[in-house]
Write a protein that holds these residues in place. Structure first.
Motif, PDB file in Angstrom:
ATOM      1  N   ILE A 249       0.863  -1.215   0.093  1.00 49.00           N
ATOM      2  CA  ILE A 249      -0.022  -0.020   0.093  1.00 49.00           C
ATOM      3  C   ILE A 249       0.655   1.329  -0.102  1.00 49.00           C
ATOM      4  O   ILE A 249       1.865   1.317   0.655  1.00 49.00           O
ATOM      5  CB  ILE A 249      -0.934  -0.200   1.230  1.00 49.00           C
ATOM      6  CG1 ILE A 249      -1.956   1.215   1.250  1.00 49.00           C
ATOM      7  CG2 ILE A 249      -0.106   0.152   2.320  1.00 49.00           C
ATOM      8  CD1 ILE A 249      -2.935   1.121   2.295  1.00 49.00           C
TER       9      ILE A 249
ATOM     10  N   GLU B 132       0.603   7.159   1.113  1.00 51.05           N
ATOM     11  CA  GLU B 132      -0.820   8.116   1.348  1.00 51.05           C
ATOM     12  C   GLU B 132      -2.052   7.545   1.890  1.00 51.05           C
ATOM     13  O   GLU B 132      -2.833   7.907   2.820  1.00 51.05           O
ATOM     14  CB  GLU B 132      -1.078   8.958   0.017  1.00 51.05           C
ATOM     15  CG  GLU B 132      -2.201   9.984   0.022  1.00 51.05           C
ATOM     16  CD  GLU B 132      -2.474  10.547  -1.295  1.00 51.05           C
ATOM     17  OE1 GLU B 132      -3.326  11.375  -1.518  1.00 51.05           O
ATOM     18  OE2 GLU B 132      -1.612  10.315  -2.208  1.00 51.05           O
ATOM     19  N   LYS B 133      -2.210   6.254   1.297  1.00 52.39           N
ATOM     20  CA  LYS B 133      -3.229   5.357   1.580  1.00 52.39           C
ATOM     21  C   LYS B 133      -3.111   4.807   2.737  1.00 52.39           C
ATOM     22  O   LYS B 133      -4.068   4.777   3.600  1.00 52.39           O
ATOM     23  CB  LYS B 133      -3.446   4.313   0.513  1.00 52.39           C
ATOM     24  CG  LYS B 133      -4.064   4.897  -0.758  1.00 52.39           C
ATOM     25  CD  LYS B 133      -3.942   3.805  -2.025  1.00 52.39           C
ATOM     26  CE  LYS B 133      -4.497   4.219  -3.234  1.00 52.39           C
ATOM     27  NZ  LYS B 133      -4.542   3.146  -4.293  1.00 52.39           N
TER      28      LYS B 133
ATOM     29  N   ARG C 254      -4.192   7.573   5.519  1.00 49.70           N
ATOM     30  CA  ARG C 254      -5.494   7.570   5.624  1.00 49.70           C
ATOM     31  C   ARG C 254      -6.203   6.316   6.203  1.00 49.70           C
ATOM     32  O   ARG C 254      -7.214   6.717   7.290  1.00 49.70           O
ATOM     33  CB  ARG C 254      -6.284   7.734   4.224  1.00 49.70           C
ATOM     34  CG  ARG C 254      -5.981   9.095   3.394  1.00 49.70           C
ATOM     35  CD  ARG C 254      -6.997   9.137   2.290  1.00 49.70           C
ATOM     36  NE  ARG C 254      -6.888   7.948   1.278  1.00 49.70           N
ATOM     37  CZ  ARG C 254      -6.259   7.955   0.055  1.00 49.70           C
ATOM     38  NH1 ARG C 254      -5.432   9.132  -0.356  1.00 49.70           N
ATOM     39  NH2 ARG C 254      -6.424   7.047  -0.613  1.00 49.70           N
ATOM     40  N   SER C 255      -5.486   5.325   6.124  1.00 49.36           N
ATOM     41  CA  SER C 255      -6.101   4.030   6.853  1.00 49.36           C
ATOM     42  C   SER C 255      -5.955   4.268   8.517  1.00 49.36           C
ATOM     43  O   SER C 255      -6.697   3.893   9.217  1.00 49.36           O
ATOM     44  CB  SER C 255      -5.304   2.708   6.310  1.00 49.36           C
ATOM     45  OG  SER C 255      -5.491   1.728   6.982  1.00 49.36           O
TER      46      SER C 255
END
Length: 426
Positions: free
Chosen positions: A225, A228-229, A232-233
């Protein structure tokens, strides 16, 4: 990211586009827009100060002079857990092929899965039975997870699946339907029923179960992943965990709640997660999320993360408990480990032994070995030749006997580790 991982997002976007189209039905309601994914979680000052439960506390017995390894005791309403300790997994409130009741103190803590118990028999049935302890006839401690691990592993499988580009049956069926601020919506693998797991409903289920230690809902992102993701997670997990904690604090019921520290193998993310969660009134801390693709990454992660956790509270490594990983993790100060590793090995014909290491009992070389797997502990009353015969003859009791031996092995293994720490050998 794999196609299976982004499929739910594409379906969600398609649904919004369809609802916005002039051709769509006037009765179709437009889904509300999601909040900013970078919304910070509630500030620590919005929570009450931590108050230790009378029935739950961590006692430090000995701190090694050679490492961060420590011996402790976790006091719970249903008894004491010696640490470092192995936690057997009883997914459906049962150890596979083995009755937990005669094992006594051998299994001081067992792990039951909220997701599976949510699908069957359901929290209400367990509540009517008097809780998990009464339902499964256990008078010792139980820990339950939030159900999040199973829900999200349906979308991207294990790290091994990702690295090998495997497709699991569950992912082919797209059981994870949507992830939103509210929670995770998925389809039951049992009957296809659509269900939504929220921070509040996960806590409510664990309240019905009456387990000694409960876990807040969190998102499990895949190993592969982008940063950035992942950011957010982690923020989503923090918001969910904060909501879970608020629900829990409304009625603690003599249950402890462990936060789950996230951030993958990204050290700044792990530090951000640890700093926020340790500022909230949790009773302990679990290390979760992606823990690396191999032991090298796992140990590097633990070397960084464990010192960020409060030493006066217990910690737990989620889903890791093979012998080699335990040996490498204990020096960093990890207290408890859970895994179905030893029981699964037993059912599939592998014994864990002190004399021979791992024994593949189906191999012909054990056919005429009329000695027990180990001279002390485990299955002293049965020989390797007899166990080989049972397994080759497909006798169901073979799985039971091998599983029992492996549980004895793990208990004795952890006892030996505690003894070495007490002697400052680790």
């Amino acid at each position: 990211m794999s196609r299976a991982s982004i499929a739910p997002v594409r379906r969600f976007c398609s649904a919004i586009a369809e609802a916005s189209s002039p051709k769509s039905s006037s009765k179709r309601r437009r889904k509300p827009l999601s909040p900013d994914p970078y919304t910070p979680p509630p500030p620590p000052e919005s929570f009450p100060p931590y108050e230790e439960l009378d029935c739950f506390r961590f006692e430090l017995v000995h701190q090694s002079s050679r490492s961060a390894a420590r011996v402790g005791r976790v006091h719970t309403p249903h008894g004491v857990i010696d640490t470092p300790g192995f936690v057997a997994v009883a997914t459906n409130a049962a150890l596979k092929a083995v009755d937990h009741r005669p094992l006594g103190d051998l299994l001081q803590l067992i792990f039951c899965n909220t997701y599976h118990l949510l699908l069957h028999p359901g929290p209400q049935v367990i509540k009517e039975a008097g809780g998990l302890h009464s339902f499964m006839q256990r008078d010792r401690p139980i820990i339950t997870d939030s159900g999040g691990f199973q829900v999200f592993s349906l979308a991207h499988g294990s790290v091994t699946d990702e690295l090998n580009m495997k497709k699991s049956r569950a992912r082919d069926e797209s059981l994870l339907l949507e992830v939103s601020e509210n929670g995770a919506t998925f389809r039951s693998y049992r009957d296809g029923k659509r269900l939504t797991l929220t921070p509040e409903s996960s806590v409510d289920a664990q309240k019905a179960y009456g387990s000694d230690i409960i876990v807040p809902l969190d998102e499990l992102p895949p190993y592969h992943i982008d940063r950035e993701k992942l950011h957010r997670s982690v923020l989503l997990s923090h918001r969910w965990e904060a909501r879970s904690l608020r629900r829990h604090l409304e009625d603690r019921r003599n249950q402890a709640m462990y936060a789950v520290v996230h951030g993958g193998i990204d050290e700044p993310m792990r530090q951000m997660s640890a700093e926020y969660l340790t500022s909230l009134p949790f009773d302990g801390y679990a290390i979760g999320g992606s823990l690396g693709k191999d032991r090298y990454e796992l140990f590097n992660l633990l070397r960084f993360v464990v010192p960020l956790l409060p030493k006066e509270k217990p910690n737990h490594l989620l889903g890791i408990a093979d012998v080699e990983s335990i040996q490498g993790s204990v020096p960093f100060g990890v207290d408890t480990f859970d895994s179905c590793f030893p029981t699964r090995l037993g059912r599939h014909g592998t014994l864990l032994t002190k004399r021979f290491g791992r024994v593949q009992i189906r191999q012909g070389k054990w056919k005429n070995v009329f000695e027990p797997p180990d001279w002390e502990g485990g299955l002293q009353g049965h020989t390797l030749a007899y166990l080989h015969h049972l397994f080759k003859a497909h006798e169901p009791i073979a799985a039971t006997l091998l599983t029992l031996h492996n549980l004895h092995f793990m208990a004795e293994f952890m006892e030996s580790i505690r003894a070495k720490i007490l002697n400052d050998e680790i």
